[in-house]
Structure formats: structure tokens, C-alpha cells
Design an enzyme around this catalytic site. Structure first.
Site, PDB file in Angstrom:
ATOM      1  N   HIS A  68      13.582 -32.071   4.081  1.00  0.00           N
ATOM      2  CA  HIS A  68      15.066 -32.031   4.054  1.00  0.00           C
ATOM      3  C   HIS A  68      15.298 -30.766   3.457  1.00  0.00           C
ATOM      4  O   HIS A  68      15.072 -30.033   2.443  1.00  0.00           O
ATOM      5  CB  HIS A  68      15.365 -33.134   2.787  1.00  0.00           C
ATOM      6  CG  HIS A  68      14.878 -34.588   3.139  1.00  0.00           C
ATOM      7  ND1 HIS A  68      14.841 -35.550   2.392  1.00  0.00           N
ATOM      8  CD2 HIS A  68      14.616 -35.231   4.423  1.00  0.00           C
ATOM      9  CE1 HIS A  68      14.491 -36.664   2.958  1.00  0.00           C
ATOM     10  NE2 HIS A  68      14.445 -36.495   4.249  1.00  0.00           N
ATOM     11  N   ASP A  71      13.294 -42.161   1.910  1.00  0.00           N
ATOM     12  CA  ASP A  71      12.815 -41.844   3.311  1.00  0.00           C
ATOM     13  C   ASP A  71      11.521 -41.773   3.747  1.00  0.00           C
ATOM     14  O   ASP A  71      10.597 -41.045   2.960  1.00  0.00           O
ATOM     15  CB  ASP A  71      13.556 -40.326   3.809  1.00  0.00           C
ATOM     16  CG  ASP A  71      13.252 -39.920   5.107  1.00  0.00           C
ATOM     17  OD1 ASP A  71      13.397 -40.894   6.154  1.00  0.00           O
ATOM     18  OD2 ASP A  71      13.232 -38.828   5.682  1.00  0.00           O
ATOM     19  N   SER A 111      10.660 -34.120   0.542  1.00  0.00           N
ATOM     20  CA  SER A 111      12.103 -33.600   0.351  1.00  0.00           C
ATOM     21  C   SER A 111      12.057 -32.706  -0.943  1.00  0.00           C
ATOM     22  O   SER A 111      11.232 -31.794  -1.115  1.00  0.00           O
ATOM     23  CB  SER A 111      12.706 -34.973   0.177  1.00  0.00           C
ATOM     24  OG  SER A 111      14.179 -34.600  -0.094  1.00  0.00           O
TER      25      SER A 111
END
Length: 197
Positions: free
Chosen positions: A43, A136, A16
Site C-alpha cells: 500500500h 487486505d 501495508s
């Protein structure tokens, strides 16, 4: 050589915040003949097209492309989840794109990718969590570990953003925790069987 009972079939990476730089570091150090596919959730802004695949492709000896629904995952190629689409592995290594609901506020979700890899590949799964904020990847890493797969985390103490790798370290008995610069060499050595856990 360290013969594994089950050779690895795939590498799945989740990242991310700070992930573009981390992915550049890892992918640039993988050889052109990398013998398994690499599937990546980074992401991204869901409202804009991305040039991430082109950027990584220019800096990597692997072929790097945005994943397309239904295409087979091929060795020597890295597939990036498109913006606002979950990337999953289906039976036989077929890539699947999904518009399912966001997971922990994100789409694509590393958790869903890792869970699909665990389901399809079992002990042949090798997953890696890089820099990022949030959680995540931790639930997916648990799924991979529970089926005998291997989990690598970027060392939270050296990651640009430690949230995601720290969440994985907290959630599961991670097989290897490594500084960013050591991850590509570990992936190669594990897949070639020249390193054991």
C-alpha cells in the site's frame, strides 16, 4: 526432496504499514536465480510517485521494477504494483494493471492480486502476507487456499503491524506462520522442493 504434484509458478506478496522494511528483508534474502516471478502489493500513497522499486532493486539480487500493463511476469524479477493501480495476473502470466474501485478502501489490493493468482495458477500459487493494518489479503488468501495453493503469513506476534497477518490467520488455515527473517528461506525451500508443508 519433496515432490509436489504441481510445482509453484509464482510468489505473490501483500504488505501495508511496515511493509517497506519487511520487503527489504525478504527480497534481500532471495537468490538472483529465483526461478519464479514475484508480484507485490504494498500500500502506497496514491498521490505521489514512488521510489520503492528502485530502493528494493538496489538491496536485492532480484531485478525489482514497477509493474507495467501487459508485460509478461518473468522469473528472477519482482514486480511492484504502482501507486493507485490494482495489479492482477492474467492468463499466461501476463501482468494487468487496473483502476477498478478500491477494495476495502485500498488500491492496489492484495485481495485482488491473490484472487487473480488463485484463478490463473491454482495449486501452483504461493502467497505471503506481511506486516500491515486492516484486513487486505485475507479474502484473497482464502481463494488461494481453496484452489490448493499455499499461504504463508508473517507471525502476527512478531510483525511490526499485526492486523493483516492476523486477519489471514483468522480467515484461512495458513500453511506456514513464520517470523519475518524465516520467510525468504521458506519461499526458496518450497519452490526448490527441499521443504514440505
Amino acid at each position: 526432496m519433496f515432490a509436489r504434484a504441481v510445482p509453484y509458478e509464482i510468489v505473490a506478496i501483500g504488505a501495508s504499514a511496515g511493509g517497506v522494511k519487511a520487503l527489504l528483508t525478504v527480497l534481500a534474502a532471495l537468490p538472483a536465480g529465483f526461478p519464479v516471478p514475484v508480484v507485490i502489493v504494498q500500500h502506497l500513497d496514491p498521490h505521489h510517485d514512488t521510489v520503492l522499486a528502485e530502493l528494493l532493486d538496489r538491496r536485492s539480487r532480484l531485478r525489482v521494477k514497477l509493474a507495467e500493463d501487459g508485460e509478461p511476469a518473468e522469473p528472477g524479477t519482482a514486480y511492484i504494483a504502482p501507486p493507485d493501480r490494482h495489479l492482477l495476473i492474467g492468463p499466461g502470466g501476463e501482468l494487468r494493471l487496473s483502476e477498478r474501485d478500491k477494495v476495502r478502501f485500498v488500491r492496489p489490493s492484495a485481495d485482488l492480486l491473490f484472487e487473480s493468482v488463485a484463478l490463473v495458477c491454482g495449486a501452483a500459487a504461493l502467497v505471503c502476507v506481511l506486516t500491515g493494518t486492516g484486513f487486505d489479503g485475507s479474502a484473497g488468501a482464502r481463494a488461494v487456499s481453496s484452489r490448493g495453493g499455499t499461504v504463508i503469513a508473517e507471525d502476527p506476534s512478531t510483525a511490526e503491524f499485526k492486523g493483516m497477518p492476523q486477519a489471514v490467520v483468522n480467515a484461512v488455515a495458513v500453511d506456514l506462520t513464520l517470523p519475518l527473517e524465516g520467510i525468504a528461506a521458506a519461499l526458496v525451500a518450497l519452490i526448490e522442493g527441499t521443504r514440505s508443508l
